[in-house]
Design an enzyme around this catalytic site. Structure first.
Site, PDB file in Angstrom:
ATOM      1  N   THR A  94     -95.115-109.585  34.137  1.00  0.00           N
ATOM      2  CA  THR A  94     -96.143-110.527  34.636  1.00  0.00           C
ATOM      3  C   THR A  94     -96.922-111.309  33.331  1.00  0.00           C
ATOM      4  O   THR A  94     -97.382-110.491  32.712  1.00  0.00           O
ATOM      5  CB  THR A  94     -97.128-109.495  35.544  1.00  0.00           C
ATOM      6  OG1 THR A  94     -96.283-109.061  36.548  1.00  0.00           O
ATOM      7  CG2 THR A  94     -98.319-110.399  35.865  1.00  0.00           C
ATOM      8  N   LYS A 169     -97.890-114.928  41.629  1.00  0.00           N
ATOM      9  CA  LYS A 169     -98.278-113.341  41.453  1.00  0.00           C
ATOM     10  C   LYS A 169     -99.947-113.304  40.842  1.00  0.00           C
ATOM     11  O   LYS A 169    -100.454-112.567  41.351  1.00  0.00           O
ATOM     12  CB  LYS A 169     -97.297-112.815  39.990  1.00  0.00           C
ATOM     13  CG  LYS A 169     -97.849-111.632  39.707  1.00  0.00           C
ATOM     14  CD  LYS A 169     -97.492-110.691  40.689  1.00  0.00           C
ATOM     15  CE  LYS A 169     -97.961-109.030  40.306  1.00  0.00           C
ATOM     16  NZ  LYS A 169     -97.009-108.536  39.193  1.00  0.00           N
ATOM     17  N   LYS A 244    -105.387-106.386  33.129  1.00  0.00           N
ATOM     18  CA  LYS A 244    -104.726-107.390  32.683  1.00  0.00           C
ATOM     19  C   LYS A 244    -104.273-108.554  33.685  1.00  0.00           C
ATOM     20  O   LYS A 244    -104.228-109.713  33.107  1.00  0.00           O
ATOM     21  CB  LYS A 244    -103.482-106.573  32.189  1.00  0.00           C
ATOM     22  CG  LYS A 244    -102.256-107.795  31.601  1.00  0.00           C
ATOM     23  CD  LYS A 244    -100.998-107.245  31.884  1.00  0.00           C
ATOM     24  CE  LYS A 244     -99.865-108.467  31.718  1.00  0.00           C
ATOM     25  NZ  LYS A 244     -98.702-107.992  32.212  1.00  0.00           N
TER      26      LYS A 244
END
Length: 295
Positions: A94, A169, A244
């Protein structure tokens, strides 16, 4: 059978690699951490001495790294040079959308193919082969990768061209973070009004408040026996990882000039949460900071 180099053998990567082996593929693995390499060897995987060694002779290279800089450093640090021309690179880390597009350009310039395919579903999904993949790729590269992704996941969504898997995402996780915060706030409010957890759950889970953060990741013990709240908030998805991902969302918000007040607030709250005990606990345990007024 496809010869696959799988790099990044952490909590997500190792079970993903094992599922590829179970599906009949020839997997050569590598991780920079000694403990991860040992765990992979104990799991029966063949472990190469380096990333480039793993990529040499592979038809597909899959990376599952902590951050975008690790992907770009690996690509520029010998991975692309070691692979045979036309190798398909699948990055399931990611990372930021612009980093994914840079990785794509680097791979194509080196004579390879590249797709971004981040995942959702956490460690349980990785272990059970039920991950959801969000894919940014050309039509041809998506079709080439799809059988491999299906060995690791149950839902494979082609989101568009390079970088758009990461775009999906980051948007999805922003929705999830905001939902998890407000579900926690609702349970704390219910407690202070004298409402039992079970009663609130029974109403909200069967009414307009129903959402994944409630019905799967319920932040209080009891109503959903499989939720992290029933195992002392051991992480399926740690608070540090949510912080994050929201940092990536904030970067995208600022780059696009999007007026996303809830996304910005969620990023602030999870950054504060992850700076303390929340870093290594499930992200749903932010409810404990809500109770105590720490966020």
């Amino acid at each position: 059978m496809t010869r696959i180099a799988f790099l990044g053998l952490g909590h997500m990567g190792l079970p993903m690699a094992r599922n590829l082996v179970k599906a009949g593929h020839d997997v050569v693995a590598f991780d920079v951490m000694d403990a991860a390499r040992s765990a992979a060897a104990d799991a029966g995987l063949f472990v190469a001495p380096s990333g480039p060694d793993a990529a040499s002779g592979a038809e597909v290279v899959i990376t599952m790294f902590p951050a975008g800089r690790h992907v770009l450093e690996a690509y520029q640090g010998g991975l692309l040079d070691a692979a045979a021309p036309g190798t398909l690179f699948i990055d399931s880390s990611t990372i930021a959308v612009d980093e994914a597009r840079t990785a794509h350009s680097l791979a194509v310039e080196a004579g390879h193919r590249n797709i971004d395919a981040p995942v959702s579903g956490g460690v349980v999904g990785a272990e059970n082969g039920t991950l959801a993949f969000m894919v940014g790729a050309s039509d041809a590269d998506f079709e080439a990768a799809k059988p491999l992704l299906e060995a690791m996941g149950k839902r494979i969504v082609h989101c568009g061209g390079p970088g758009l898997g990461q775009a999906a995402k980051v948007c999805n996780n922003m929705i999830l973070a905001v939902s998890q915060i407000v579900v926690g706030e609702a349970f704390v409010l219910g407690e202070r009004l004298g409402l039992s957890h079970d009663a609130l759950y029974d109403v909200a889970a069967n009414a307009s408040g129903q959402c994944w953060a409630l019905s799967t990741n319920c932040p209080v013990p009891g109503p959903v026996p499989t939720s992290p709240a029933n195992r002392d908030y051991q992480p399926g998805f740690a608070g540090a990882l949510m912080a994050k991902d929201l940092g990536l969302a904030l970067k995208a918000i600022e780059q696009t000039g999007t007026d996303a007040k809830m996304g910005r607030l969620a990023q602030e709250l999870y950054a504060a949460f992850a700076s303390g005990d929340g870093a290594g606990r499930d992200f749903s345990s932010i409810i404990t900071d809500i109770r105590d007024g720490r966020v």
